[in-house]
Motif scaffolding. Structure first.
Motif, PDB file in Angstrom:
ATOM      1  N   MET A  63     109.088  85.290 105.538  1.00 25.91           N
ATOM      2  CA  MET A  63     109.803  85.281 104.257  1.00 25.91           C
ATOM      3  C   MET A  63     111.297  85.050 104.477  1.00 25.91           C
ATOM      4  SD  MET A  63     110.186  88.417 101.496  1.00 25.91           S
ATOM      5  CE  MET A  63     108.462  88.867 101.638  1.00 25.91           C
ATOM      6  N   TYR A 104     101.038  87.039 100.186  1.00 28.64           N
ATOM      7  CA  TYR A 104     102.452  86.652 100.206  1.00 28.64           C
ATOM      8  C   TYR A 104     103.149  87.190  98.954  1.00 28.64           C
ATOM      9  CZ  TYR A 104     100.279  83.510 103.544  1.00 28.64           C
ATOM     10  OH  TYR A 104      99.531  83.001 104.578  1.00 28.64           O
ATOM     11  N   ILE A 111     106.770  80.753  95.589  1.00 33.14           N
ATOM     12  CA  ILE A 111     106.061  80.732  96.862  1.00 33.14           C
ATOM     13  C   ILE A 111     105.219  79.467  96.910  1.00 33.14           C
ATOM     14  CG2 ILE A 111     104.364  81.881  98.319  1.00 33.14           C
ATOM     15  CD1 ILE A 111     105.226  84.532  97.125  1.00 33.14           C
ATOM     16  N   TRP A 171     110.036  80.253  99.066  1.00 33.12           N
ATOM     17  CA  TRP A 171     109.380  80.629 100.328  1.00 33.12           C
ATOM     18  C   TRP A 171     108.263  79.630 100.594  1.00 33.12           C
ATOM     19  CZ3 TRP A 171     106.352  85.890 101.175  1.00 33.12           C
ATOM     20  CH2 TRP A 171     105.862  85.925 102.500  1.00 33.12           C
TER      21      TRP A 171
END
Length: 345
Positions: A340, A260, A306, A333
């Motif tokens: 995303m 990611y 994230i 995210w």
């Protein structure tokens, strides 16, 4: 290359000397504790949690990140091997990206700036630059001269100290980790005829602790696996690794911890963004930090986070607290939400 004096967060975000607040990465926990700058002489003292020497016949003490990288103590009093690599990478500014850097990074450039980053640093009573070995870029036409410089450096770095023998430190890109007749060997790019041996115990710990890094390197096209290791050379002239830590970087040499992060870094770079990638140092994976801090022309920096799938209430509370203390706008995210989110304009 700009000197990092701790004043970076006070610079204008458009300034090349700007640094995000240290609390947004693992640097905040070690700066001033494990990393101590002396303003009078310009020398930086690095306090390490691993040894740079070994008593004959004994195994070097096991460093923290060879035990469990995911549970590295957040105590900032000592740098783990991984934390030292993160520190040098950040000092050399290879955690930063600007569009002008496209196509301008290769091993020769990395070596030059990493060695510059080691200058003026001391650890365990030694000048870091005197024990840090970073191989030169391979050139068949200069092979003999390169080998001679390597042997001269190692002969100085690996002198006996009474009953103890000095260890040197390696930073290099891993080409392969392969079985040997006894144990395993690590082949470093640009050192095709100078393998580093791994005994079974060190190899087992490496595979256990750095399984995510090895998996990412195996699965991510164009990624590079960077090793930092302490090593000695025996009477037969064979280099043997005592402790090792691994870090995966993108094709732009920017560190990442999962796919990611790699996707976000790639998307930002392709859009021509300028940003700083946060590095974890000693911080455990359960502790939230900014993935990157985006530098926006004419606007305030943006913290980009994230949130891993399965993150619990405690993680989210810590993240909210981190964002509030940063005083910086945020982009988040949540992996559990799927794709995303739209990137900032």
């Amino acid at each position: 290359m700009p000197k990092h004096t701790g004043s970076g967060p006070r610079h204008d975000p458009d300034c090349d000397s700007y640094e995000p607040p240290h609390a947004l990465s693992g640097l905040g926990a070690v700066d001033g504790e494990a990393i101590v700058e002396n303003a009078e002489d310009g020398v930086t003292l690095l306090k390490l949690d691993f040894s740079l020497s070994k008593q004959a016949g004994r195994t070097a003490p096991t460093p923290r990140d060879a035990i469990d990288a995911g549970a590295v103590n957040t105590d900032g009093s000592r740098l783990s091997l991984r934390a030292l690599l993160h520190y040098l990478w950040e000092q050399a500014e290879f955690n930063r990206w600007r569009p002008a850097m496209t196509g301008r990074r290769n091993w020769a450039v990395l070596r030059k700036f990493l060695l510059e980053a080691a200058e003026g640093k001391t650890a365990k009573g030694k000048a870091l630059a005197h024990v840090l070995f970073i191989p030169e870029m391979f050139d068949a036409e200069r092979d003999a001269a390169i080998a001679q410089r390597r042997e001269m450096f190692l002969s100085r770095a690996l002198k006996a100290e009474g009953k103890r023998r000095s260890l040197a430190m390696l930073i290099g890109e891993v080409k392969e980790i392969a079985p040997a007749r006894f144990g395993h060997r690590v082949v470093i790019k640009h050192l095709p005829r100078f393998p580093f041996m791994l005994n079974e115990d060190v190899h087992r710990r490496m595979n256990a602790v750095f399984a995510p890094e090895l998996a990412l390197w195996n699965a991510t096209a164009d990624s590079h696996l960077i090793a930092i290791a302490t090593f000695g050379i025996d009477a037969a002239g064979i280099a043997s690794i005592e402790s090792i830590a691994l870090m995966v970087v993108t094709d732009r040499w920017l560190p990442f911890e999962n796919r990611y992060e790699a996707a976000l870094i790639d998307a930002l770079a392709k859009r021509g963004a300028s940003f700083v990638k946060s590095l974890r140092y000693n911080m455990p994976s359960a502790q939230p930090m900014a993935c990157v801090v985006l530098r926006q022309d004419g606007a305030a920096p943006l913290g980009m986070y994230i949130v891993p799938d399965g993150a619990g209430t405690e993680y989210r509370e810590k993240l909210d607290e981190l964002i509030a203390e940063s005083g910086m706008a945020s982009w988040i995210w949540n992996i559990a939400d799927g794709a995303m989110p739209e990137l900032p304009a």
